[in-house]
Design an enzyme around this catalytic site. Sequence first.
Site, mmCIF file in Angstrom:
data_model
loop_
_atom_site.group_PDB
_atom_site.id
_atom_site.type_symbol
_atom_site.label_atom_id
_atom_site.label_comp_id
_atom_site.label_asym_id
_atom_site.label_seq_id
_atom_site.Cartn_x
_atom_site.Cartn_y
_atom_site.Cartn_z
ATOM 1 C CG ASP A 28 -17.310 -0.944 -3.908
ATOM 2 O OD1 ASP A 28 -17.709 0.233 -3.766
ATOM 3 O OD2 ASP A 28 -17.138 -1.718 -2.961
ATOM 4 C CG ASP A 29 -18.392 3.421 -4.300
ATOM 5 O OD1 ASP A 29 -19.400 2.840 -3.864
ATOM 6 O OD2 ASP A 29 -17.617 4.060 -3.579
ATOM 7 C CB CYS A 68 -21.648 -0.286 -0.496
ATOM 8 S SG CYS A 68 -20.757 -0.120 1.053
ATOM 9 N NE ARG A 72 -20.311 -3.659 -1.344
ATOM 10 C CZ ARG A 72 -19.607 -4.304 -2.273
ATOM 11 N NH1 ARG A 72 -19.388 -5.577 -2.168
ATOM 12 N NH2 ARG A 72 -19.117 -3.665 -3.295
ATOM 13 C CE LYS A 99 -16.399 -2.904 0.050
ATOM 14 N NZ LYS A 99 -16.402 -1.560 -0.534
ATOM 15 C CG HIS A 101 -18.395 -3.547 3.556
ATOM 16 N ND1 HIS A 101 -18.332 -2.358 2.896
ATOM 17 C CD2 HIS A 101 -18.234 -3.236 4.861
ATOM 18 C CE1 HIS A 101 -18.159 -1.372 3.760
ATOM 19 N NE2 HIS A 101 -18.086 -1.892 4.956
ATOM 20 C CB SER A 126 -13.986 -0.495 2.249
ATOM 21 O OG SER A 126 -15.239 -0.513 1.641
ATOM 22 C CG HIS A 205 -14.764 1.630 -2.255
ATOM 23 N ND1 HIS A 205 -13.873 2.244 -1.396
ATOM 24 C CD2 HIS A 205 -15.990 1.779 -1.703
ATOM 25 C CE1 HIS A 205 -14.543 2.736 -0.366
ATOM 26 N NE2 HIS A 205 -15.827 2.474 -0.525
ATOM 27 C CG ASP A 257 -21.606 -0.933 -4.280
ATOM 28 O OD1 ASP A 257 -21.339 -0.253 -5.301
ATOM 29 O OD2 ASP A 257 -20.934 -0.880 -3.248
ATOM 30 C CG ASN A 258 -23.034 2.591 -3.889
ATOM 31 O OD1 ASN A 258 -22.828 1.778 -2.990
ATOM 32 N ND2 ASN A 258 -22.090 3.382 -4.360
ATOM 33 C CE LYS A 278 -20.606 5.205 -1.378
ATOM 34 N NZ LYS A 278 -19.262 4.613 -1.169
#
Length: 479
Positions: A28-29, A68, A72, A99, A101, A126, A205, A257-258, A278
């Site tokens: 994540d991130d 994200c 997702r 997670k 989301h 999150s 994240h 995800d990003n 991001k």
Amino acid sequence: MEVLMLGFALFSLCGAADLPNFVLLFADDLGYGDLGSSGHPTSLTPNLDRLVAHGLRFTDFYSTSPVCSPSRLGGLPLNETTIAEVLKPLGYTTAMIGKWHLGYGANGTYLPTRQGFDHYLGIPYSHDMGPCHNLTCFPPYVKCYGFCDVGTVTVPLMDGEAITQQPVDFIHLEDAYSTFATEFIRSAAQKRQPFFLYYPSHHTHYPQYAGWKSVGRSLRGPFGDALLEFDFTVGDILKTLKDTGVLSNTLVFFTADNGPELMRMSRGGNSGLLKCGKGTTYEGGMREPAFAYWSGVIKAGVTHSLASTLDILPTFAKLAGAPLPTVQLDGVDMIDILFNHGAGQRKAMFYYPVDPSEKFGVFAVRMGKYKAHYYTRGSAQSETTPDQDCRVISPLKYHDPPLLFDLESDPAENYNLSLKDHPELVSVLQDINNLKDEFQASMQFGQSEIGKGTDPNLAPCCKPHCSPKPECCQCGTAG
Ligand SMILES: *[C@@H]1O[C@H](CO)[C@@H](O)[C@H](O)[C@H]1NC(C)=O
Ligand SMILES: *[C@@H]1O[C@H](CO)[C@@H](O)[C@H](O)[C@H]1NC(C)=O
Ligand SMILES: *[C@@H]1O[C@H](CO)[C@@H](O)[C@H](O)[C@H]1NC(C)=O
Ligand SMILES: *[C@@H]1O[C@H](CO)[C@@H](O)[C@H](O)[C@H]1NC(C)=O
């Protein structure tokens, strides 16, 4: 043709009774420069690095969006087909830890269990989407770094559709994930049932933290510790695949995800040599570390072929011999890339902003090695970097002619190519324009399901009838 034949040869080797297993790891991130194997000097990712070394590393792999939710999704409509739903009819057992989301909904309408997952342990969204609580296990206790949501219920832990803990014990969450994943793999292996394990982590994240095993263990601070904790679970999963004898029949795929949330400064991630992070449609927003690992089946190496998270579903479907959902898919399978180290089928990547609209359309298009930016804009999420273009003070800008970069010689998007100096690029740009028009003509904007769940009575609460909310929603946590 060659590609297809290789694919089929592989299936017949496996045999119908021995379908491949899939493990999809999703950080994540996480930025392009964040892994030890990406050259980050103080990240500690020994398990991921080992998989990269023995797997096929992608240099040009993209998430679908610089935030994200589209990776997702969010309130994912139930009529959309997930990878789990593609695989289940073939006899796969499916599980998710981590997670989600993709929505919660009234009575858990949008939970993973309604989208093809037989088993689920995780947090539905999150970990900053609830009041801060202790995220460190040793004194001095640090609550959140920065701000988390206030006035909402605390973040719950879901087992299937039941809330088993509220607030979730973040310090031991990773242990719970590891145990759950390990038991799932053991059980499937014992039954000789093919499986799909999806692990979208809440790491790395914001707010970055790590549980007891990893806190303070990396030289990189909270981000590094969070990444290390994720890496431990990856290690546990790999060890279990090996111990249960299914390693050589399992494709492990990793990406994120990003890009990194640069506004968190040294606690955020790092996009390496890529521009911004991001929230932006520069490379740092969407280009991600990625690799495929399949012991004895996928040759180790590096691929520069274009690929995307969009391509994961078609790839898994093809490898399992599952029919594709009867919708217009934006993804193509990566069989040629994985098994031949070939060029693959993806010719282009389209970059939408965080708030896609029919009015502006795609912000940028990559075709082969060239990327054209029609619009650029900075983002609050890429704030604090020295590059002004990344920051929120850089307003929406239309570029005519588009900014044009050669991402092979200039992956950092530093040098806008002048058509005057490169007359041969006039026709390249024309091709990109045509591709963009063609793509946009085929794009249908759907209605988001986000926002339907703003009723506080629908907030996940382990004691649905308690009062006063949200404070009374507390279960199963000591202290
Ligand atoms: C799902 O349903 C929505 C609303 O009815 C519709 O607009 C959309 O096209 C459907 N999607 C699929 C994949 O069937
Ligand atoms: C949720 O479930 C309860 C109990 O089964 C039911 O009374 C209620 O109508 C459901 N709500 C929605 C929005 O489906
Ligand atoms: C949480 O932090 C506070 C100090 O802010 C401390 O008094 C308390 O014991 C901590 N609780 C847990 C469960 O660690
Ligand atoms: C990019 O290069 C083009 C020449 O092809 C030029 O017209 C344009 O002004 C440049 N844009 C920027 C922002 O430098």
